[in-house]
Write an enzyme that holds these catalytic residues in place. Structure first.
Site, PDB file in Angstrom:
ATOM      1  N   ASP A  53       0.834  -1.184   0.000  1.00  0.00           N
ATOM      2  CA  ASP A  53       0.000   0.000   0.000  1.00  0.00           C
ATOM      3  C   ASP A  53       0.880   1.250   0.000  1.00  0.00           C
ATOM      4  OD1 ASP A  53      -1.850   2.134   0.864  1.00  0.00           O
ATOM      5  OD2 ASP A  53      -3.208   0.507   1.450  1.00  0.00           O
ATOM      6  N   ALA A  75      -4.991   5.510  -6.609  1.00  0.00           N
ATOM      7  CA  ALA A  75      -5.940   6.490  -6.077  1.00  0.00           C
ATOM      8  C   ALA A  75      -7.318   5.864  -6.003  1.00  0.00           C
ATOM      9  CB  ALA A  75      -5.997   7.749  -6.950  1.00  0.00           C
ATOM     10  N   SER A 117      -6.200  15.113 -12.657  1.00  0.00           N
ATOM     11  CA  SER A 117      -7.565  15.067 -13.183  1.00  0.00           C
ATOM     12  C   SER A 117      -8.052  16.461 -13.532  1.00  0.00           C
ATOM     13  CB  SER A 117      -8.515  14.443 -12.166  1.00  0.00           C
ATOM     14  OG  SER A 117      -9.852  14.496 -12.634  1.00  0.00           O
ATOM     15  N   TYR A 177     -13.527  14.248  -4.098  1.00  0.00           N
ATOM     16  CA  TYR A 177     -12.534  13.650  -4.990  1.00  0.00           C
ATOM     17  C   TYR A 177     -11.695  14.729  -5.656  1.00  0.00           C
ATOM     18  CZ  TYR A 177     -10.631  11.455  -9.188  1.00  0.00           C
ATOM     19  OH  TYR A 177      -9.792  11.048 -10.185  1.00  0.00           O
ATOM     20  N   ASN A 206     -12.174  12.263 -19.161  1.00  0.00           N
ATOM     21  CA  ASN A 206     -12.966  11.065 -18.866  1.00  0.00           C
ATOM     22  C   ASN A 206     -12.361   9.868 -19.592  1.00  0.00           C
ATOM     23  OD1 ASN A 206     -14.792  13.449 -18.366  1.00  0.00           O
ATOM     24  ND2 ASN A 206     -16.082  11.802 -17.596  1.00  0.00           N
TER      25      ASN A 206
END
Length: 353
Positions: A53, A75, A117, A177, A206
């Site tokens: 992890d 993530a 993102s 998020y 996306n």
């Protein structure tokens, strides 16, 4: 180049591993194989797999042995279910990134590609014919419930024209998020300044394609629709289906990661360089659902008028900087990509939480 890929057994990470191998690099995978992403054992990646992890300092330090660069894909993704998910998002995304960066500082690894993102921008770019570029606030629940989905000019209430967002636009995350993805960038930038490291943040649009997980609140809208079609159900399109997005194929995203890693020597030290990573061919969510349904041969989409607080209306970004600086060109167009995805397999259903 020997590259540690965190989350390398996951959807995007596994494609990055394949792309690295094809480019002649040696990927090493570090993945926690959490049940929320891997309810069953994934296909073994074509690389050394370390089960650990990113929140475990000992596991991360061991994984960094002999590593030249890190590609950080690990993530928890998606909007989730509600704000009760916040501690899990912060733990996986921000604590995990902090532990990784601390270990990189300690072990001398100075090159990082971060899975960012476009959600960090919040709503996209808008122009009012009277007031020029404006930044609308969060959409009100009462407007959404009444079917008024389009943001309005905050000064005069007029209709707005959506446009493309550049990397220099102010960040304005609209959900948990998104906030964690922005925090990852801030942590990586602070690390770069502290150790004279080099960071590329690829702000994904996306992403869709083979191997997406199915039937999970932590996946993207393309996965929701593909899962429905696999069950023989009609895709359920929220709002009026007019939300604009940039759907980019996962293999093109994997190529962008390889180019970003290979560009390391030419990047500025002590800084983070952000790149929007999209196809450059925006479509509405309704158009995407219809294309998937046609290619799959399933029921036509149903537009429901439902909505989720925290969703944004339009977010499409200008990816020309990535094309100019790194020579990246997406190769899989919308029509071919959706046809491929309609026939592709998906990962087993994930277990929320």
């Amino acid at each position: 180049m020997r590259v540690l890929v965190t989350g390398g057994a996951g959807f995007i990470g596994s494609h990055v591993v394949t792309a690295l191998r094809r480019a002649g690099h040696e990927p090493v995978v570090l993945d926690a194989l959490l049940p929320s992403a891997h309810p069953t054992a994934p296909e073994p990646p074509p690389a050394e797999l370390l089960h650990g992890d990113v929140r475990d300092p000992q596991a991360v330090r061991a994984a960094l042995s002999g590593i030249d660069a890190v590609c950080h894909q690990a993530a928890l993704v998606g909007l989730g279910k509600d704000f009760a998910d916040a501690p899990q998002y912060v733990s996986c995304n921000d604590l995990g990134t902090a532990v990784l960066l601390a270990a990189m500082a300690e072990t001398g690894v100075r090159r990082l590609v971060l899975a960012g993102s476009m959600v960090v921008y919040g709503e996209g770019r808008y122009e009012c014919l009277r007031h020029g570029p404006v930044r609308p606030g969060a959409r009100r629940p009462e407007d959404l419930a009444a079917g008024r989905f389009e943001p309005r000019c905050p000064a005069c209430g007029a209709a707005l024209v959506p446009g493309l967002v550049g990397e220099d636009a102010p960040a304005d995350p609209r959900n948990v998020y998104a906030a964690t993805k922005l925090a990852q960038e801030h942590l990586a930038a602070a690390w770069a300044r502290s150790v004279d490291g080099k960071v590329v943040a690829l702000r994904y649009h996306n992403v869709y394609g083979p191997g997406m997980p199915r039937d999970t609140p932590y996946a993207g809208v393309a996965s929701f629709f593909r899962s429905a079609l696999a069950r023989g159900d009609a895709p359920r399109v929220y709002e009026d289906g007019g939300q604009r997005r940039d759907f980019v194929h996962v293999r093109d995203v994997a190529t962008a990661n390889v180019l970003a890693l290979e560009a390391g020597p030419g990047l500025p030290a002590g800084a983070l360089t952000a790149y929007n990573t999209g196809s450059g061919d925006p479509h509405t969510v309704g158009e995407m659902a219809a294309a998937l349904a046609r290619a799959h041969g399933g029921p036509e989409p149903v537009v429901t008028g439902e909505f989720r607080l925290g969703d944004v209306r339009h977010i499409t970004a200008d990816s020309s900087r990535l094309r100019r600086d790194l020579g990246w060109r997406p190769e899989i167009g919308f029509t071919d990509g959706m046809a491929d995805f309609a026939r592709a397999g998906q990962r087993a259903s994930a277990i929320p939480g």
